[in-house]
Structure formats: C-alpha cells, structure tokens
Design a protein around this motif. Structure first.
Motif, PDB file in Angstrom:
ATOM      1  N   LYS A 407       0.834  -1.196   0.000  1.00  0.00           N
ATOM      2  CA  LYS A 407       0.000   0.000   0.000  1.00  0.00           C
ATOM      3  C   LYS A 407       0.871   1.248   0.000  1.00  0.00           C
ATOM      4  O   LYS A 407       1.924   1.284   0.634  1.00  0.00           O
ATOM      5  CB  LYS A 407      -0.910   0.002   1.234  1.00  0.00           C
ATOM      6  CG  LYS A 407      -1.943  -1.118   1.260  1.00  0.00           C
ATOM      7  CD  LYS A 407      -2.792  -1.046   2.509  1.00  0.00           C
ATOM      8  CE  LYS A 407      -3.814  -2.172   2.554  1.00  0.00           C
ATOM      9  NZ  LYS A 407      -4.667  -2.092   3.762  1.00  0.00           N
ATOM     10  N   SER A 462      -8.493   1.360   3.620  1.00  0.00           N
ATOM     11  CA  SER A 462      -8.206   1.400   2.191  1.00  0.00           C
ATOM     12  C   SER A 462      -7.449   0.148   1.743  1.00  0.00           C
ATOM     13  O   SER A 462      -6.637  -0.405   2.475  1.00  0.00           O
ATOM     14  CB  SER A 462      -7.381   2.644   1.860  1.00  0.00           C
ATOM     15  OG  SER A 462      -6.913   2.592   0.533  1.00  0.00           O
ATOM     16  N   GLU A 497      -8.769   7.603  -1.412  1.00  0.00           N
ATOM     17  CA  GLU A 497      -8.618   6.600  -2.471  1.00  0.00           C
ATOM     18  C   GLU A 497      -8.979   7.170  -3.838  1.00  0.00           C
ATOM     19  O   GLU A 497      -8.385   6.811  -4.848  1.00  0.00           O
ATOM     20  CB  GLU A 497      -9.495   5.382  -2.181  1.00  0.00           C
ATOM     21  CG  GLU A 497      -8.911   4.415  -1.176  1.00  0.00           C
ATOM     22  CD  GLU A 497      -9.664   3.096  -1.169  1.00  0.00           C
ATOM     23  OE1 GLU A 497     -10.862   3.099  -1.541  1.00  0.00           O
ATOM     24  OE2 GLU A 497      -9.073   2.076  -0.788  1.00  0.00           O
ATOM     25  N   LYS A 502      -2.605   8.144  -8.154  1.00  0.00           N
ATOM     26  CA  LYS A 502      -2.210   6.743  -8.173  1.00  0.00           C
ATOM     27  C   LYS A 502      -0.732   6.632  -8.546  1.00  0.00           C
ATOM     28  O   LYS A 502      -0.134   7.546  -9.109  1.00  0.00           O
ATOM     29  CB  LYS A 502      -3.060   5.981  -9.188  1.00  0.00           C
ATOM     30  CG  LYS A 502      -4.562   6.135  -9.001  1.00  0.00           C
ATOM     31  CD  LYS A 502      -5.015   5.583  -7.668  1.00  0.00           C
ATOM     32  CE  LYS A 502      -6.536   5.592  -7.556  1.00  0.00           C
ATOM     33  NZ  LYS A 502      -7.105   6.949  -7.472  1.00  0.00           N
TER      34      LYS A 502
END
Length: 754
Positions: A407, A462, A497, A502
């Motif tokens: 993560k 998440s 999120e 990203k």
C-alpha cells in the motif's frame, strides 16, 4: 568516495519465495533472484512476475531489499522481450537490477532510468579503472570478479566512486567470470546464458594420470569478515540460487553471527558459525584469494566437486528403485544425488520411501543396505550417493498470505476546530485538502485529543493506501461521539482513495517502452567499408586457405601490446590490449600504451571496458572491440559507439542468423571471429596438469600458461572456422592456430546458442 561501512549488507540467494523468506528469517539484509528469463541461473525455479511482486512487497514492508538478476547476454531477437520485461520491473520497483550485457545497460539508462543498475560479476570488472568506467556509465554498484586478491580489493575500494560487492561464500567457477566458453563449445549450453553444464566438474586424462583438473573448492570467507568490515565493502554476497532453503538458512545464519560479532567475541563466534556451516552440504572449503599464493589452493584434482556428503554407493538397480550400501545415515525427506565417477551431472531426488529387507524405515544407518524407491528416474549402477539436503518447510500458508503489492503511504495533518475537520494531505510535490463540516460542542469531560485523532485515522480501511506520518492539532476542547469520529475517518479514506494520485510508474514505463520501440524500429546498420584483420605477425598470403569472396577495402594487422617493439607503427597496425590487468599492473600497462602511442599507434583493440580509462587522454584513436568484451546485440553496439568505438566484434557464441540481424541494426562496423582458437576458459588458478588433456569421449584439449601474466588458458583441439557473413568484417587469429588446419568447428554459428 563511498565512506567505509562498519557492517556490510548480507546478501543471500533466492531461487524461489521459500528460499527468500528463509534468508530474511535467518538474518539476510537483502536477497537476489531472477525472473523466468534472462538470468544466469535458469536451471533453478526462479520467480514469476507475481511472485517477485510479493517478495518485493514483503521485503520493503520489513526494511529489506531485493535485487533482480538480469545478468545474461541478450541476442538481437530477444531485445523486444527483454525491453518488455524491464518495463514490468519498473512497476515492481526492485532495489536494483544486476546486469551483464552492456546493451541492457544502455536500454535501462536511456529508457528505464528509475531502475538502479548493479554490474554483475559476469562483467569481469577486476580493477579500479573498470570500476571508474562503470560509474561513468551509470552503474551504482560493481560486483567484483571473484579472482581478485584481498590486497587488490583494498586498493580498488580505496579509490572507488561507487559501491563494491563481493562474493564471500559458495561454489566457484574455475574460469574468470563471463569468460568461459567451455560448456557452450561442448554442447551449446552456455554459462553466459544461465545454462552451464559444468564441464569443469568432469574427470579428465593427462597422459597416464586422471583427475578433476578444473573442479574448484567452495568459497568460505567467514574468517575474513572482520577484514571486510575494515575495508568498507558495501555488500557481502552468498552464492547458491540452485540450493534449497535448508542450505540458505544455515549459511545465512553463520554469516549473520560473524557480521554481528563484537571484536572481542570474533574468535569464539567463528567456531560457532563454522558449526552452522557444517550443517550445510557442500564441497571442501577455500578461504578465498587472500594472496597470490591462494591461486594454487583453489582446485582439488582428487575430488569430483560434487556438492554434498557421501553416504554410500549404489549396490543394485532394480525396477522401481535401487539398493544402496550406506556409509552414513539417510532419512526420509533427505535430498540425494546419484553421481558417476566421471563427474557428469547425476540424478537428484527426494527420498519418499525407504526399506530394509522389505520393512519400511524412516532412517537408514551406516552398514545397512537400503532400497530407495524412485519413479522413472535413471540411476547409475555403481553410482555414488550424496546427501545434498534435508526435508524442508514449503511455507505454503505463509506464502499464500503475502500481499501482491504494498500500500502507498500518505502523510497528512488533521486540524480540528469547532466547525469540523480540515485535513491537509501531501501528495508528491503538491498538497490536497479535505474538509468535513461538523458543529462540535464543548466537552464536559474527555475532550478529543491529538493522540486519539492519530490513533483513529491510522486505522485505514483502504486497499491501496496506508497512513504514513500523521500530525494532529485541536484548537480547543471538543466532544465528538466515537461512532461519528469513525464515520469521519471512513469518509476521509474513501475520499483519499479517489483523489490521491495513483502510482503512475507502470504508465510511465509503458510510455518509455513505446519510445524505445520507435527508436529500435528506426535503427539502421552501418555502411562502413569491410575490413580484414589478422592477429600476430603473419604473411597475409597465408590466408589463401580461408576464402573471402568480397575483398575488404582495408587490411589490418594486430599485435599484442609489446614494450620491446622498436619499429614505428603504420596506419594499418593495431594494438591488442590484455583483457585482464591486476590492480598492481595498471601503471605498467599505461606506460606501454603511452610508448606505443608515441611510436605512432592509433588503432587499439579493446578486450575489456577498463581499457577505456587508460586511453581517455589520447586523441585520433580508432577503437575496436574484441573477445572477451561481449557484443551480442545492436544496443551493445550503441553503447560502445557512444564510448568511441568504430568497430565491434560479434560475440563468438552467437549463431549466424543472430549475427545477421544484429548487423542490420548496428551503428558501427561488425566483425566476426572467422578463424582461430579461442580460450574455452581463462583462470588465475594453478591447474594441476599441463599440455594435452582428454575427456571421457576422447576430445582433446590443451592447457597453456602465460609465464608473464600467470594466466592459464584452456584450448580445444578444434579450430573455430566460420563462413563469411555478408556485410561483416573479418578477424583471423593466428596466435594459437596455424592457417589451413583440418580439425575445424563451426562452434554455434550453424546451430542455436542456448
């Protein structure tokens, strides 16, 4: 310069996930392993992309490192798939990629620069000029050639601008790294492609005698660890990607003990560590190249070099198994190898069933004749049985729970006021803001505090994000129900999120891959005139027996660098520089080059990248590459062209078709080794035989030792004789062959280089 490190990194082999986790459990700081292709141990299990992703995620989550081996030579037809695999590695984010091929180096540096590059020992870097040149090419760490002495290591490290890594334990090659054609010449399976058949472990005949003249002992440098700390070596590496986890556990544990030992406890710790090594199954140990005298201790001609503990001999082979007369205990679950006296590769298996007089047993004892069940495995009559490992934990459950990706951690600050929550999130170089309006009442008791905020927001739900550094501040004393605080936390992580950027490394790698495809598609071959080069003083008319249909425009005569030469050099004369030059001989070689340049020499044939450092001060040079400097693809040509080469010699293991497609895309003139004897191996080791040798099939070999350098070379009785290739220049080598010899070989040119 890199500062000395009090405790080097301990780097362990990983042939699969089980071995990697075992190494970390035993105290390794890092592991190295390869994907299914392009690594120098293709005979081991290796990693799929998903397995490597899991390993890297686990390692980085636990403060460990993973280095991916990409250390074979790459053929032209493999360039596209190699580039695609490197693009995948960018997304996996290993700590470094270990490479041999300078074409791969060019590809990474120009198109995938986020990948850190380490130079494999297969690059053969063995002196300070080589290390400095590697640094200038963008390499961050050099894994030195194994056959360098401790004093040479000290001298190299003292002036190195980059990290130095050393092998400290495991199997050794008799040959200098990356300079062995032995396996390839006798069957096409190359050590430079990860498929070595280990002919150095075979039995050979020398006159009336026989022995394992190239079979080396195993390296064990435990007692040198204190000195390695003083020298400041960055990383100490254990060989063994073909070995199982019981071996990895014992060896890593032993070296961890020595690395962690305080000076006053080093002697007693050494004894304890050696006891641990005794639990592994290897060959007789060799401390290392502590001095020049060590080279006479490397080879054991009376030992086949089979790794393991001799436990008995095959007494009888029957349907479904074989009987063995035991000289040492064996247990169910033990791994064994049945080996012939010749030293050729034997049959390895795990004992799953064992009987004595028809009775099932779990342990066979010395003196007993046991029947071991096999299934469709060839067992040699009169073979020797070696124990090579013990039963192992496959860690199935643990591996199944490993996450595929780590993560991404985010840092944020939570500010609470009477009007609600304001959160500032650091997202790379920018900041994001999230607000949640809530009217907060004054607390009568138990006000919301900073620690409670940090604790609650650290409980991320998440799947892709995780909390990094959390800061909190409250401008008063407020009350909020715990259920509402949890709702705020869940809402924040859902927003994060959707809004935190990203990881775009995979997208960037794909973009870079597309750019490379455009570049590669536009590559065109050189239109330079063909040349014919002959090595050593020889009358060019002697080449009549080697037909050349297209007469070259230029004829060049090559000479080994020789300080005794008095006559000036002509424009067609070329100096061949030695591929190996120990640290203590660099100044002497530099003087010889200066002398040759002063006498008019302008053409130089380079056999190793370190030589570029010795030539950098001279102008108007014409540089050619030659064996054993490997050029297997057009990207390697691009890199050498960038470094000033006008002509390159194609790697002699390449098949004809691969040379043709390389020529079609090469920016410099490509030359092929048309005729001569190349050394099948080159070594500083003292070989306990001289002159002619024979193998079990009657093939003849010849050992020659150069008294000036101390280097021993092994030659085949066959002369390499390669047909002419369109648009290629020619190289004829008469230093170890005469014109017109009848006993010739195409080598790999008419077959497939594996």
């Amino acid at each position: 310069m890199i500062s000395n490190l009090s405790k080097p990194e301990l780097l362990a082999p990983a042939g699969n996930l089980v071995s990697a986790l075992t190494a970390f459990d035993a105290g390794a700081d890092a592991v190295y392993g390869g994907l299914k292709k392009f690594n120098a141990r293709e005979r081991t299990e290796n990693f799929s992309s998903d397995e490597m992703a899991k390993l890297i995620t686990y390692a980085h989550s636990n403060g460990k490192k993973v280095y991916v081996t990409f250390n074979t030579l790459i053929k032209e037809s493999e360039i596209i798939s190699a580039a695609e695999m490197l693009s995948e590695l960018v997304a996996l984010k290993p700590d470094a990629v270990i490479i041999q091929d300078i074409g791969v180096l060019h590809l990474i540096r120009e198109y995938f620069p986020s990948l850190v590059v380490h130079a494999s020992t297969q690059m053969g870097i063995h002196n300070s000029e080589g290390v400095k040149l590697a640094a200038s090419m963008g390499i961050k760490r050099v894994i030195l050639e194994r056959q360098v002495t401790l004093d040479e290591i000290r001298q190299i490290k003292a002036v190195s601008p980059i990290e130095i890594e050393l092998f400290i334990h495991g199997a050794l090659c008799c040959s200098l790294s990356g300079k062995c054609l032995f396996s390839s010449f006798h069957g096409g399976f190359s050590g430079n492609r990860g498929k070595c058949k280990q002919p150095c472990r075979y039995n050979y005949f020398s006159g009336p005698n026989e022995g394992y003249y190239f079979s080396t002992r195993d390296l064990c440098s435990l007692e040198l660890i204190p000195e390695m700390k003083k020298v400041g070596i960055t990383s100490l590496k254990i060989e063994g990607r073909l070995r199982k986890q019981d071996y990895v556990k014992n060896v890593v544990s032993a070296y961890r003990l020595m690395l962690d030992a305080v000076p006053e406890r080093e002697n007693s710790t050494l004894e304890e560590a050696m006891d641990l090594l005794g639990l592994s199954y290897g060959r007789e140990f060799f401390t290392g190249f502590t001095s020049d005298k060590s080279f006479s201790d490397l080879v054991r001609p009376d030992s086949s070099g089979v790794s393991g503990s001799l436990c008995g001999r095959v007494a009888n082979v029957a349907e479904g198994g074989f009987s063995v007369l035991l000289s040492r205990k064996l247990h169910l679950g033990d791994r064994i190898r049945i080996q012939s006296k010749s030293g050729k590769k034997g049959t390895a298996l795990t004992i799953t069933e064992m009987t004595v007089s028809g009775r099932n047993i779990t342990e066979g004892r010395s003196g007993e004749t046991c029947f071991i069940t096999t299934r469709d495995r060839e067992v040699l009559p009169d073979g020797f049985v070696y124990k090579i490992g013990e039963s192992i934990d496959e860690m199935t459950g643990r591996i199944s729970r490993l996450p595929l990706a780590m993560k991404r951690k985010i840092d944020f600050k939570v500010a609470v006021s009477a009007k609600g929550f304001n959160i500032d999130v650091k997202d790379g170089s920018s900041n994001l803001k999230w607000n949640k309006a809530i009217e907060l009442a004054k607390a009568q008791k138990h006000p919301l505090g900073e620690e409670k905020i940090k604790s609650e927001f650290s409980a991320a739900s998440s799947e892709i994000l995780a909390p990094g550094e959390i800061n909190a501040e409250v401008d008063g004393e407020y009350f909020i129900p715990l259920s509402v605080l949890k709702d705020v936390r869940r809402e924040f992580w859902k927003w994060a999120e959707e809004n935190v950027s990203k990881d775009k490394s995979a997208e960037l790698a794909k973009s870079q891959l597309d750019k490379f495809f455009l570049f590669y598609g536009a590559l065109k071959g050189s239109t330079s005139p063909r040349e014919k080069t002959t090595a050593e003083n020889i009358n060019p008319t002697a080449l009549a027996s080697l037909p050349t249909n297209n007469i070259p425009e230029t004829e060049i005569h090559s000479f080994v660098v020789n300080p005794a030469r008095d006559v000036p050099f002509s424009s067609s004369d070329e100096i061949i520089l030695p591929h190996f030059c120990p640290e203590g001989k660099l100044s002497e070689l530099r003087k010889q080059i200066i002398d040759a340049y002063g006498k008019g020499a302008r053409r130089f044939r380079l056999t190793s990248i370190f030589q570029l450092g010795l030539l950098k001060e001279f102008k108007d040079l014409k540089l050619s590459s030659s064996y054993p400097l490997p050029v297997c693809n057009s990207l390697a040509v691009c890199e050498l062209r960038r470094l000033g080469f006008s002509k390159v010699q194609a790697w002699p293991e390449l098949e004809e078709r691969e040379i043709e497609v390389m020529i079609a895309k090469s920016a410099a003139t490509v030359e092929i080794f048309r005729y001569g004897r190349l050394p099948l191996m080159m070594t500083r080791a003292e070989i306990p035989a001289t002159g002619e040798l024979r193998d079990s099939r009657g093939n003849r070999l010849n050992l020659k030792k150069d008294p000036a350098t101390g280097m021993t070379c092994l030659y085949s009785d066959f002369v390499i004789c390669i047909p002419e290739i369109k648009d290629a220049s020619d190289f004829f080598d008469f230093t170890n062959a005469s014109p017109g010899e009848k006993n010739t070989s195409y080598f790999n040119s008419k077959s497939v280089w594996e």
